[in-house]
Scaffold this active site. Structure first.
Site, PDB file in Angstrom:
ATOM      1  N   GLU A   1       0.847  -1.195   0.000  1.00 15.59           N
ATOM      2  CA  GLU A   1       0.000   0.000   0.000  1.00 15.59           C
ATOM      3  C   GLU A   1       0.889   1.254   0.000  1.00 15.59           C
ATOM      4  O   GLU A   1       1.867   1.337   0.737  1.00 15.59           O
ATOM      5  CB  GLU A   1      -0.881  -0.033   1.252  1.00 15.59           C
ATOM      6  CG  GLU A   1      -1.858   1.112   1.396  1.00 15.59           C
ATOM      7  CD  GLU A   1      -2.738   0.966   2.635  1.00 15.59           C
ATOM      8  OE1 GLU A   1      -3.723   1.709   2.752  1.00 15.59           O
ATOM      9  OE2 GLU A   1      -2.427   0.076   3.473  1.00 15.59           O
TER      10      GLU A   1
ATOM     11  N   LYS B   1      -9.129   2.509  -2.464  1.00  8.03           N
ATOM     12  CA  LYS B   1      -9.448   1.764  -1.254  1.00  8.03           C
ATOM     13  C   LYS B   1     -10.893   2.036  -0.849  1.00  8.03           C
ATOM     14  O   LYS B   1     -11.346   3.187  -0.867  1.00  8.03           O
ATOM     15  CB  LYS B   1      -8.482   2.185  -0.140  1.00  8.03           C
ATOM     16  CG  LYS B   1      -8.521   1.347   1.130  1.00  8.03           C
ATOM     17  CD  LYS B   1      -7.374   1.767   2.039  1.00  8.03           C
ATOM     18  CE  LYS B   1      -7.294   0.910   3.294  1.00  8.03           C
ATOM     19  NZ  LYS B   1      -6.110   1.270   4.114  1.00  8.03           N
TER      20      LYS B   1
ATOM     21  N   CYS C   1      -5.475  -3.248   1.948  1.00  6.91           N
ATOM     22  CA  CYS C   1      -5.318  -3.362   3.396  1.00  6.91           C
ATOM     23  C   CYS C   1      -6.619  -3.584   4.161  1.00  6.91           C
ATOM     24  O   CYS C   1      -7.131  -4.695   4.218  1.00  6.91           O
ATOM     25  CB  CYS C   1      -4.585  -2.147   3.932  1.00  6.91           C
ATOM     26  SG  CYS C   1      -3.840  -2.475   5.575  1.00  6.91           S
TER      27      CYS C   1
END
Length: 637
Positions: free
Chosen positions: A46, A116, A171
């Site tokens: 990330e 994300k 994540c």
């Protein structure tokens, strides 16, 4: 790669926080290095272009533009490389909002940008300070990237090449109750990549493994997880580069915390697709509308990392094997105990030949009687010597029954079978299928009649491998009242008998070791001049370990013949020639198809593993199906 395999890697290279140019060079270096190793899918952590720990610098235009310039360099570096690469960066979209993104790069261009979905804002995380999340109803858009280029932007992108379909999440998306990639896995994606920056704390590695096993298992997919490495800022947190690659719940590879290793594995997409064909929770849907075709990121290299087990039905670790053996024996014993209880059977009747299968059946029956608190003397073991019986196997059968404390009976059936030959006009010097099957059928008749006489239940001894190959006499050893071994392949039978021998010790262990050392044979043809077994099963049908390998490959994995042979060559390298493996493969398909009529009327029996041939369960097939298509493919090899 070949035959549906994809070589994937997760890397956490050295970086400098807020230095995209430096980080791009490190990433490009890894890309070139892994391309030489044949990697086709490469995932970085990330925000890998700037570092996850940039803090408020993430709001700086200079950093955002620096990351875009770095991304452009990386894209250019992939122009002549067969690889799909994912890198992380902060990305300013139209409207001035900044998103925590993953960029998919291949063939010299950015194929898509995935933002994300779930932004953590608790504990040590406060991503909502810098980043925005897409609205739930956001549809994939085609937005400006740089110069005159546009790029697909959205969290419902799938990148595909042939059967390979890759989705991306970042994540926290893995930790969320419903991850974005799960929806894409239901409709299309069979590989999920995760660009992560999960800081290291006590116990977190174990929790990651639990999540990744569950995510890859329930979605029947592979999962490539790239974690931020040790170069991140340690102002408040420490990162360890704990990377993983999972496949359908199984960990293929791990870069342990602080190891700085690149995590590499070969994913079997063909196997994943076969698994999904069986499961009706996977379907086409709207989410698959945003697939991006990514040409030429798959190569044609051979397997170099993936270990191919020669005994796929048998665990390889001693501890795991012992635990598995105990579980299977208990499953068999409890199933038989239940069947005896509901049928009100007073006895269990078993034909004990001195071979492996009948030994296992007897061991299981003894356990079942112990569970029922029944006297083992009510287990009636019959050895029935005839034309092919050797002294060795007869003695082993009697000694095993004595060691197990069961009632031992001997019935010499030679006279009755000779009389039967006279009745039907068969020449006893003609050693054909009549000669063999008459013995097997009469043995079964003895057992069935004894069971009737004693209000008992005939316990079948035939195993899964014999069912697959039709290596049993129709309405002979093919039949029983309950088949305890029908879910156990021959390679596993050996290990179960050996495990129980160790547990029992003493006389039982000694005789079981003798049985394990005896040549596998139905003993239906006369012994040789030295009184030894002349009819050797594996000389006729091929080695059981090869047949079991093909059985697993065909039924459990859904491999086609060419892939089965390809894997068999790796599993048995140096042990069997390609010609022997190919000949056994031909024989396997011929026998498997031609013997289905026996499997379509087998008695009840317990399923113990992932492969079963019961017509009431896992395998349904007409008796007159043709093997021509499979055999034709083998001819081309």
């Amino acid at each position: 790669m070949k035959y549906g395999f994809v070589k994937a890697a997760a890397a956490s290279p050295e970086l400098r926080v807020a230095d995209p140019a430096f980080n791009a060079q490190k990433i490009i270096s890894v890309i070139k290095e892994q391309a030489k190793a044949g990697v086709e899918l490469l995932v970085f952590p990330e925000l890998s272009l700037c570092g996850y720990t940039c803090g408020d610098l993430l709001l700086q235009k200079t950093l955002l533009e620096g990351c875009l310039s770095a991304l452009k360099e990386i894209a250019a570096a992939t122009e002549k490389i067969k690889m799909l690469v994912f890198v992380g960066l902060p990305f300013e979209a139209e409207g001035g909002k900044i998103y925590n993104c993953a960029a998919a790069v291949a063939n010299g261009e950015v194929k898509g940008i995935v933002p994300k979905t779930n932004l953590p804002n608790y504990g040590e995380f406060y991503e909502q300070r810098w980043f925005s999340a897409l609205p739930p109803d956001y549809e994939c858009a085609y937005i400006p990237l740089w110069d005159d280029e546009y790029v697909y932007f959205g969290n419902d992108l799938v990148f595909e090449h042939g059967e390979v379909a890759v989705a991306c999440e970042i994540c926290e998306d893995l930790w969320a109750p419903v991850s974005p990639a799960t929806c894409l896995a239901v409709t299309k994606a069979n590989i999920i990549v995760n660009l992560s920056a999960s800081n290291e704390t006590v116990g977190k590695r174990e929790y990651r493994k639990t999540l990744l096993a569950a995510q890859s298992g329930k979605n029947v997919c592979a999962y490539v997880y790239a974690d931020a490495g040790v170069s991140e800022s340690t102002t408040d947190l420490v990162f360890a580069g704990n990377n993983f690659i999972y496949e359908n719940g199984t960990c293929l590879a791990e870069a342990k915390p602080f190891s700085k290793e690149i995590c590499v594995a070969e994913i079997d997409v063909g196997f994943l697709q076969q698994e999904r064909r069986k499961i009706n929770t996977f379907h086409d849907g709207d989410e698959a509308d945003y697939c991006r075709k990514v040409a030429d990121f798959l190569g044609d290299g051979d397997l170099t990392l993936r270990k191919v087990s020669a005994t796929p039905f048998v665990p390889e670790e001693d501890g795991e094997l012992s635990e598995r053996a105990e579980l299977i024996l208990n499953m068999q014993a409890h199933a038989l105990a239940r069947r005896m209880k509901v049928t009100h059977s007073k006895t269990a009747v078993i034909g004990v030949s001195g071979g492996l299968d009948s030994a296992l059946a007897l061991l299981v029956t003894a356990r079942a009687f112990d569970l029922l608190k029944k006297d083992r003397k009510d287990i009636l073991g019959y050895t029935m010597p005839c034309f092919g019986t050797t002294n060795e196997t007869k003695n082993n059968s009697v000694q095993l029954m004595q060691a197990m404390g069961v009632t031992s009976k001997t019935v010499n059936i030679a006279y009755t079978v000779d009389s039967h030959f006279k009745d039907i006009g068969h020449d006893p010097e003609k050693y054909n299928v009549v000669y063999e099957n008459a013995q097997a059928r009469y043995r079964t008749m003895v057992l069935m009649d004894v069971a009737n006489e004693t209000q008992g239940l005939v316990v079948g001894t035939g195993d899964l491998s014999e069912l697959a190959l039709g290596w049993c006499t129709y309405n002979g050893d093919h039949m029983s009242n309950y088949a305890v071994n029908c879910g156990v392949p021959k390679t596993l039978v050996k290990y179960l008998v050996r495990a129980e021998a160790k547990r029992l010790g003493g006389k039982a262990e000694r005789v079981l070791e003798s049985i394990l050392a005896t040549e596998i044979s139905p003993e239906l043809l006369p012994p040789d001049k030295g009184g030894k077994i002349a009819q050797k099963t594996e000389d006729i049908i091929g080695k059981y370990e090869i047949n079991d390998f093909y059985l697993y490959s065909f039924l459990r994995r859904g491999d086609d013949p060419k892939k089965s042979l390809y894997l068999a060559e790796r599993a048995f390298k140096g042990k069997y020639s390609r010609e022997q493996l190919k000949n056994t493969l031909v024989n396997f398909y011929k026998r498997f198809f031609s013997q289905q009529f026996k499997r379509n009327c087998v008695p009840d029996g317990v399923k113990v593993g992932s492969v079963c041939l019961s017509p009431r369960g896992d395998w349904r097939m007409p008796s007159d199906a043709e093997a021509a298509l499979w055999l034709k493919e083998i001819e081309k090899l």
